[in-house]
Design a protein around this motif. Structure first.
Motif, PDB file in Angstrom:
ATOM      1  N   ASP A 119       0.838  -1.209   0.000  1.00  0.00           N
ATOM      2  CA  ASP A 119       0.000   0.000   0.000  1.00  0.00           C
ATOM      3  C   ASP A 119       0.872   1.257   0.000  1.00  0.00           C
ATOM      4  OD1 ASP A 119      -2.301  -1.527   0.067  1.00  0.00           O
ATOM      5  OD2 ASP A 119      -2.654  -1.251   2.218  1.00  0.00           O
ATOM      6  N   ALA A 120       1.933   1.250   0.814  1.00  0.00           N
ATOM      7  CA  ALA A 120       2.849   2.393   0.867  1.00  0.00           C
ATOM      8  C   ALA A 120       3.578   2.565  -0.463  1.00  0.00           C
ATOM      9  CB  ALA A 120       3.844   2.210   2.010  1.00  0.00           C
ATOM     10  N   LEU A 121       3.987   1.461  -1.075  1.00  0.00           N
ATOM     11  CA  LEU A 121       4.614   1.524  -2.395  1.00  0.00           C
ATOM     12  C   LEU A 121       3.672   2.169  -3.405  1.00  0.00           C
ATOM     13  CD1 LEU A 121       6.678   0.725  -4.616  1.00  0.00           C
ATOM     14  CD2 LEU A 121       5.627  -1.557  -4.612  1.00  0.00           C
ATOM     15  N   GLN A 122       2.416   1.773  -3.389  1.00  0.00           N
ATOM     16  CA  GLN A 122       1.433   2.346  -4.305  1.00  0.00           C
ATOM     17  C   GLN A 122       1.268   3.849  -4.072  1.00  0.00           C
ATOM     18  OE1 GLN A 122      -0.939   0.808  -6.952  1.00  0.00           O
ATOM     19  NE2 GLN A 122      -0.346   2.952  -7.229  1.00  0.00           N
ATOM     20  N   GLN A 123       1.246   4.257  -2.801  1.00  0.00           N
ATOM     21  CA  GLN A 123       1.102   5.673  -2.481  1.00  0.00           C
ATOM     22  C   GLN A 123       2.284   6.476  -2.999  1.00  0.00           C
ATOM     23  OE1 GLN A 123       1.418   6.637   1.644  1.00  0.00           O
ATOM     24  NE2 GLN A 123       0.824   8.771   1.339  1.00  0.00           N
ATOM     25  N   TRP A 124       3.492   5.981  -2.769  1.00  0.00           N
ATOM     26  CA  TRP A 124       4.682   6.707  -3.237  1.00  0.00           C
ATOM     27  C   TRP A 124       4.741   6.737  -4.763  1.00  0.00           C
ATOM     28  CZ3 TRP A 124       9.814   6.083  -0.071  1.00  0.00           C
ATOM     29  CH2 TRP A 124       9.610   6.580   1.233  1.00  0.00           C
ATOM     30  N   ALA A 125       4.340   5.658  -5.403  1.00  0.00           N
ATOM     31  CA  ALA A 125       4.332   5.632  -6.867  1.00  0.00           C
ATOM     32  C   ALA A 125       3.391   6.693  -7.414  1.00  0.00           C
ATOM     33  CB  ALA A 125       3.924   4.249  -7.367  1.00  0.00           C
ATOM     34  N   SER A 126       2.239   6.845  -6.775  1.00  0.00           N
ATOM     35  CA  SER A 126       1.245   7.827  -7.235  1.00  0.00           C
ATOM     36  C   SER A 126       1.669   9.254  -6.903  1.00  0.00           C
ATOM     37  CB  SER A 126      -0.109   7.533  -6.593  1.00  0.00           C
ATOM     38  OG  SER A 126      -0.570   6.250  -6.940  1.00  0.00           O
ATOM     39  N   THR A 127       2.292   9.434  -5.734  1.00  0.00           N
ATOM     40  CA  THR A 127       2.611  10.786  -5.268  1.00  0.00           C
ATOM     41  C   THR A 127       3.934  11.303  -5.826  1.00  0.00           C
ATOM     42  OG1 THR A 127       1.445  10.324  -3.195  1.00  0.00           O
ATOM     43  CG2 THR A 127       2.959  12.216  -3.211  1.00  0.00           C
ATOM     44  N   TYR A 128       4.941  10.449  -5.893  1.00  0.00           N
ATOM     45  CA  TYR A 128       6.296  10.891  -6.241  1.00  0.00           C
ATOM     46  C   TYR A 128       6.827  10.300  -7.541  1.00  0.00           C
ATOM     47  CZ  TYR A 128       6.227  12.042  -1.250  1.00  0.00           C
ATOM     48  OH  TYR A 128       5.893  12.547  -0.019  1.00  0.00           O
ATOM     49  N   GLY A 129       6.269   9.199  -7.999  1.00  0.00           N
ATOM     50  CA  GLY A 129       6.930   8.427  -9.037  1.00  0.00           C
ATOM     51  C   GLY A 129       8.003   7.559  -8.409  1.00  0.00           C
ATOM     52  N   LEU A 130       8.553   6.636  -9.171  1.00  0.00           N
ATOM     53  CA  LEU A 130       9.488   5.659  -8.618  1.00  0.00           C
ATOM     54  C   LEU A 130      10.850   5.748  -9.289  1.00  0.00           C
ATOM     55  CD1 LEU A 130       7.170   2.507  -8.490  1.00  0.00           C
ATOM     56  CD2 LEU A 130       7.754   4.022  -6.582  1.00  0.00           C
ATOM     57  N   PRO A 131      11.927   5.511  -8.523  1.00  0.00           N
ATOM     58  CA  PRO A 131      13.251   5.349  -9.128  1.00  0.00           C
ATOM     59  C   PRO A 131      13.364   3.977  -9.780  1.00  0.00           C
ATOM     60  CG  PRO A 131      13.388   4.955  -6.786  1.00  0.00           C
ATOM     61  CD  PRO A 131      11.970   5.362  -7.061  1.00  0.00           C
ATOM     62  N   ARG A 132      14.536   3.662 -10.292  1.00  0.00           N
ATOM     63  CA  ARG A 132      14.696   2.402 -11.018  1.00  0.00           C
ATOM     64  C   ARG A 132      14.777   1.190 -10.105  1.00  0.00           C
ATOM     65  NH1 ARG A 132      18.138  -1.104 -13.696  1.00  0.00           N
ATOM     66  NH2 ARG A 132      19.941  -0.479 -12.464  1.00  0.00           N
ATOM     67  N   ARG A 133      15.198   1.393  -8.844  1.00  0.00           N
ATOM     68  CA  ARG A 133      15.373   0.276  -7.911  1.00  0.00           C
ATOM     69  C   ARG A 133      14.423   0.427  -6.719  1.00  0.00           C
ATOM     70  NH1 ARG A 133      21.575   0.990  -6.703  1.00  0.00           N
ATOM     71  NH2 ARG A 133      20.928   3.150  -7.065  1.00  0.00           N
ATOM     72  N   ILE A 134      13.666  -0.628  -6.459  1.00  0.00           N
ATOM     73  CA  ILE A 134      12.750  -0.675  -5.323  1.00  0.00           C
ATOM     74  C   ILE A 134      13.152  -1.867  -4.458  1.00  0.00           C
ATOM     75  CG2 ILE A 134      10.347  -0.824  -4.568  1.00  0.00           C
ATOM     76  CD1 ILE A 134      10.986   1.616  -6.344  1.00  0.00           C
ATOM     77  N   LEU A 135      13.275  -1.623  -3.160  1.00  0.00           N
ATOM     78  CA  LEU A 135      13.661  -2.671  -2.217  1.00  0.00           C
ATOM     79  C   LEU A 135      12.500  -2.971  -1.282  1.00  0.00           C
ATOM     80  CD1 LEU A 135      15.742  -4.493  -0.751  1.00  0.00           C
ATOM     81  CD2 LEU A 135      16.438  -2.459   0.549  1.00  0.00           C
ATOM     82  N   MET A 136      12.042  -4.216  -1.301  1.00  0.00           N
ATOM     83  CA  MET A 136      11.039  -4.686  -0.353  1.00  0.00           C
ATOM     84  C   MET A 136      11.745  -5.568   0.675  1.00  0.00           C
ATOM     85  SD  MET A 136       8.188  -3.340  -1.396  1.00  0.00           S
ATOM     86  CE  MET A 136       6.972  -4.239  -0.446  1.00  0.00           C
ATOM     87  N   ALA A 137      11.710  -5.138   1.924  1.00  0.00           N
ATOM     88  CA  ALA A 137      12.286  -5.921   3.028  1.00  0.00           C
ATOM     89  C   ALA A 137      11.131  -6.273   3.957  1.00  0.00           C
ATOM     90  CB  ALA A 137      13.372  -5.135   3.747  1.00  0.00           C
ATOM     91  N   SER A 138      10.198  -7.024   3.422  1.00  0.00           N
ATOM     92  CA  SER A 138       8.940  -7.305   4.098  1.00  0.00           C
ATOM     93  C   SER A 138       8.601  -8.784   3.963  1.00  0.00           C
ATOM     94  CB  SER A 138       7.817  -6.454   3.483  1.00  0.00           C
ATOM     95  OG  SER A 138       6.582  -6.694   4.111  1.00  0.00           O
ATOM     96  N   GLY A 139       7.892  -9.308   4.970  1.00  0.00           N
ATOM     97  CA  GLY A 139       7.450 -10.693   4.929  1.00  0.00           C
ATOM     98  C   GLY A 139       7.496 -11.385   6.270  1.00  0.00           C
ATOM     99  N   SER A 140       8.299 -10.849   7.207  1.00  0.00           N
ATOM    100  CA  SER A 140       8.401 -11.503   8.516  1.00  0.00           C
ATOM    101  C   SER A 140       7.055 -11.586   9.224  1.00  0.00           C
ATOM    102  CB  SER A 140       9.404 -10.745   9.400  1.00  0.00           C
ATOM    103  OG  SER A 140      10.710 -10.834   8.873  1.00  0.00           O
ATOM    104  N   ASN A 141       6.235 -10.574   9.065  1.00  0.00           N
ATOM    105  CA  ASN A 141       4.926 -10.572   9.727  1.00  0.00           C
ATOM    106  C   ASN A 141       3.862 -11.335   8.947  1.00  0.00           C
ATOM    107  OD1 ASN A 141       5.484  -8.825  12.125  1.00  0.00           O
ATOM    108  ND2 ASN A 141       6.066  -7.384  10.521  1.00  0.00           N
ATOM    109  N   ASP A 142       4.228 -11.871   7.786  1.00  0.00           N
ATOM    110  CA  ASP A 142       3.292 -12.668   7.005  1.00  0.00           C
ATOM    111  C   ASP A 142       3.308 -14.135   7.400  1.00  0.00           C
ATOM    112  OD1 ASP A 142       2.230 -10.854   4.521  1.00  0.00           O
ATOM    113  OD2 ASP A 142       4.224 -10.244   5.162  1.00  0.00           O
ATOM    114  N   ILE A 143       4.169 -14.516   8.352  1.00  0.00           N
ATOM    115  CA  ILE A 143       4.132 -15.905   8.830  1.00  0.00           C
ATOM    116  C   ILE A 143       2.789 -16.245   9.464  1.00  0.00           C
ATOM    117  CG2 ILE A 143       6.627 -16.048   9.180  1.00  0.00           C
ATOM    118  CD1 ILE A 143       6.008 -15.785  12.251  1.00  0.00           C
ATOM    119  N   PHE A 144       2.032 -15.232   9.866  1.00  0.00           N
ATOM    120  CA  PHE A 144       0.741 -15.474  10.511  1.00  0.00           C
ATOM    121  C   PHE A 144      -0.366 -15.799   9.505  1.00  0.00           C
ATOM    122  CE2 PHE A 144       3.151 -12.368  13.051  1.00  0.00           C
ATOM    123  CZ  PHE A 144       3.380 -13.146  14.168  1.00  0.00           C
ATOM    124  N   ASP A 145      -0.133 -15.466   8.230  1.00  0.00           N
ATOM    125  CA  ASP A 145      -1.137 -15.714   7.189  1.00  0.00           C
ATOM    126  C   ASP A 145      -0.444 -15.883   5.836  1.00  0.00           C
ATOM    127  OD1 ASP A 145      -3.531 -16.025   5.911  1.00  0.00           O
ATOM    128  OD2 ASP A 145      -4.300 -14.019   6.325  1.00  0.00           O
TER     129      ASP A 145
END
Length: 253
Positions: A119-145
């Motif tokens: 959701d935050a990535l989508q917001q930044w893409a809409s508000t600022y545009g994106l650079p060439r490299r995007i880093l997602m360091a997410s998933g630890s909290n997805d062990i629950f689902d």
């Protein structure tokens, strides 16, 4: 050259060994993971790791609009992460700047599942545009689902588009503060999430995986020495190791 995807037997065999090594020593090294899913309930939930509670009031680290715009304008890196990144993000920014001069803008939020990060990535893409490299360091909290994770990876790829590179740090969670039964569920669910990343990499050529989990598994003592609570890297040893893996991936353009 992209690394080969580990097969499912390797993932579960090595993952199980990693869990066993952690479980065997957890009673000697137990500590509360307060930043990690602080509001998780006591139930083991449908997947054995528990149930993720509210995360919106948890600690966060978010770059200012000026830093976000400067990072986009200089084609730096946008980062979206959880509590590991709240802890390690500043050190990563310094390491990346020293390595190749790239700016880092962050949207890191403790206890947040990947849906919130995307959701935050989508917001930044809409508000600022994106650079060439995007880093997602997410998933630890997805062990629950875990079943919901693949759809979020696909969402992120769609937002980033084909002309940018999406880097994703994979997952290793075996909390020292829970029972041995839940620890085994944590490892099983971590491996499940990682398999979804590997499957996505087969579909999306611009998805690159930072293999933190494999780096820990290859020498089981690292699970004890480089993770302070089974989730968050020790500082500076684990923090430096994880950040170096990330920077190596980011600068290999």
């Amino acid at each position: 050259m992209r690394q080969m995807k580990p097969n499912r037997r390797q993932i579960f065999t090595v993952g199980a060994a990693a869990a066993a090594a952690t479980v065997a020593t957890s009673t000697q090294n137990a500590s509360a993971a307060a930043e990690f899913a602080a509001s998780t309930t006591s139930t083991t939930g449908p997947y054995g790791s528990g149930v993720l509670g509210s995360w919106t009031g948890a600690t966060r680290a978010i770059s200012t609009p000026a830093q976000i715009q400067r990072t986009r304008d200089t084609n730096g890196v946008f980062m979206f992460g959880d509590s590991i990144s709240v802890q390690d993000g500043k050190s990563l920014a310094i390491r990346l700047l020293n390595r190749d001069g790239s700016q880092l803008a962050v949207h890191n939020w403790s206890s947040r599942p990947t849906s919130g990060a995307v959701d935050a990535l989508q917001q930044w893409a809409s508000t600022y545009g994106l650079p060439r490299r995007i880093l997602m360091a997410s998933g630890s909290n997805d062990i629950f689902d875990p079943p919901k994770f693949a759809a979020q990876v696909a969402r992120a790829v769609s937002i980033v588009g084909q002309n940018r590179i999406l880097y994703w740090v994979n997952i290793q969670v075996v909390r020292k503060s829970v029972t041995s039964t839940v620890q085994l569920a944590d490892q099983r669910n971590s491996s499940w999430l990682n398999m979804q990343l590997y499957d996505a990499q087969e579909k999306y050529p611009n998805l690159r995986i930072v293999r933190w989990a494999e780096w820990l598994w290859v020498k089981p003592y690292r699970l004890l020495n480089y993770l302070r609570d089974g989730v968050h890297p020790t500082v500076p040893l684990g923090q430096d190791a994880r950040n170096e893996l990330i920077v190596q991936s980011l600068v290999q353009r």
